[in-house]
Design a protein around this motif. Structure first.
Motif, PDB file in Angstrom:
ATOM      1  N   GLU A  39     -11.471 -35.803 -37.071  1.00  0.00           N
ATOM      2  CA  GLU A  39     -11.741 -34.845 -38.144  1.00  0.00           C
ATOM      3  C   GLU A  39     -12.797 -33.832 -37.718  1.00  0.00           C
ATOM      4  N   ILE A  98      -8.321 -32.853 -44.063  1.00  0.00           N
ATOM      5  CA  ILE A  98      -8.384 -31.456 -43.643  1.00  0.00           C
ATOM      6  C   ILE A  98      -8.471 -30.587 -44.888  1.00  0.00           C
ATOM      7  N   LEU A 151      -7.583 -24.665 -43.182  1.00  0.00           N
ATOM      8  CA  LEU A 151      -6.356 -24.654 -42.384  1.00  0.00           C
ATOM      9  C   LEU A 151      -5.645 -23.306 -42.496  1.00  0.00           C
TER      10      LEU A 151
END
Length: 309
Positions: free
Chosen positions: A6, A152, A157
């Protein structure tokens, strides 16, 4: 292991944004031999234009669509960056052809202070929001491999994908098109490029406009994350270690170095920061760049300068 992955993913997403800002420096330096100290001010000016026109246009034209407001505001901001590129060529660069590098650097310093002040005079100096309407729900992936999956942030993203698309388009343009090759010729020798019919002024307008577009996309993304404020000017400072590490003349180097810086500083902040009291993310990239300079002054991908006597 999941937490480490992560952390690496978060670093890669930051690294893409660093690479985008660094590309503005690299493109202008390759085409005109100018280290553009004004890139950070261009990020601020473009983000201010994007934020303010997205706010003003619905009031002026009487519509409520966020998407339409952002599209129109982006188009207007892009046009303003084109006007800026034309003005820089017409009133600054045209008169400084073949001058010393320090002269051109001082010219970009003057441009920095001018557009900093002009932008805040026109658009204001408060903190303004850019709302791109991005999703903010977290995404969990690889739940079968890691307990609870990997987290996420969906907005991170999306913005990383936007930056990656911009980086890919610029790379293809510079490496594969006739205009891109002409820009590289201009960078090698201004007078030689002119002697074979390459219009120097037009090339400079194009490359400064391209750098302006990278500034606009970077300002839009960072503005959405932290608001449009004077501190955006210093986003460009995060790109300095990137161009030192990757090389001031290398487009692929800016991309790779951006990813390296993003991941390394994220890992350092998480794993070394608690041992030294935190704040390591502020200076770690600069220390890494200094170490690289000791062993490879031209950067990992930069062109080695050989002087023959």
């Amino acid at each position: 292991m999941g937490f480490l992955i992560e952390t690496v993913i978060a670093g890669l997403m930051n690294g893409v944004l660093y690479a985008l800002v660094a590309l503005g420096f690299v493109l202008i330096f390759k085409a005109s031999g100018v280290f553009n100290f004004a890139q950070g001010a261009m990020v601020l000016f473009a983000a201010l234009a994007m934020a303010r026109f997205a706010e003003w246009l619905p009031e002026w034209l009487g519509f409520e669509s966020l998407l339409l407001a952002n599209i129109l505001a982006f188009a207007i901001a892009a046009f303003l960056m084109f006007v800026f590129a034309w003005a820089v060529e017409r009133f600054v660069l045209r008169h400084l052809v073949n001058q010393e590098g320090v002269t051109l650097l001082m010219a970009t310093l003057g441009i920095t202070f001018f557009i900093d002040g002009f932008g805040q005079t026109i658009f204001g100096s408060d903190i303004y929001a850019i709302n791109l309407g991005l999703p903010d729900e977290p995404i969990f992936i690889l739940e079968g491999l890691f307990a609870g999956g990997l987290l996420i942030n969906s907005d991170d993203l999306v913005t990383a994908l936007m930056a990656m698309a911009m980086v890919a388009l610029l790379t293809l343009f510079f490496q594969k098109t006739g205009t891109g090759r002409a820009l590289r010729a201009v960078a090698d020798d201004h007078q030689a490029a002119q002697s074979v019919g390459i219009p120097l002024g037009r090339m400079w307008v194009i490359v400064w406009f391209m750098a302006g577009l990278t500034a606009l996309v970077a300002g839009m993304i960072w503005g959405e994350k932290m608001g449009v404020q004077f501190a955006l000017t210093f986003v460009a400072l995060k790109a300095l270690p990137v161009i030192i590490l990757g090389g001031l003349t290398s487009v692929p180097g800016a991309i790779v170095a951006g990813l390296i810086i993003g991941v390394s500083e994220q890992l350092a902040e998480v794993y070394i920061g608690p041992l030294v009291g935190g704040g390591i993310q502020i200076w770690f990239a600069y220390v890494l760049a200094m170490v690289v300079l000791l062993f490879r002054p031209q950067g990992l991908f930069g062109e080695k300068i050989i002087d023959r006597v």
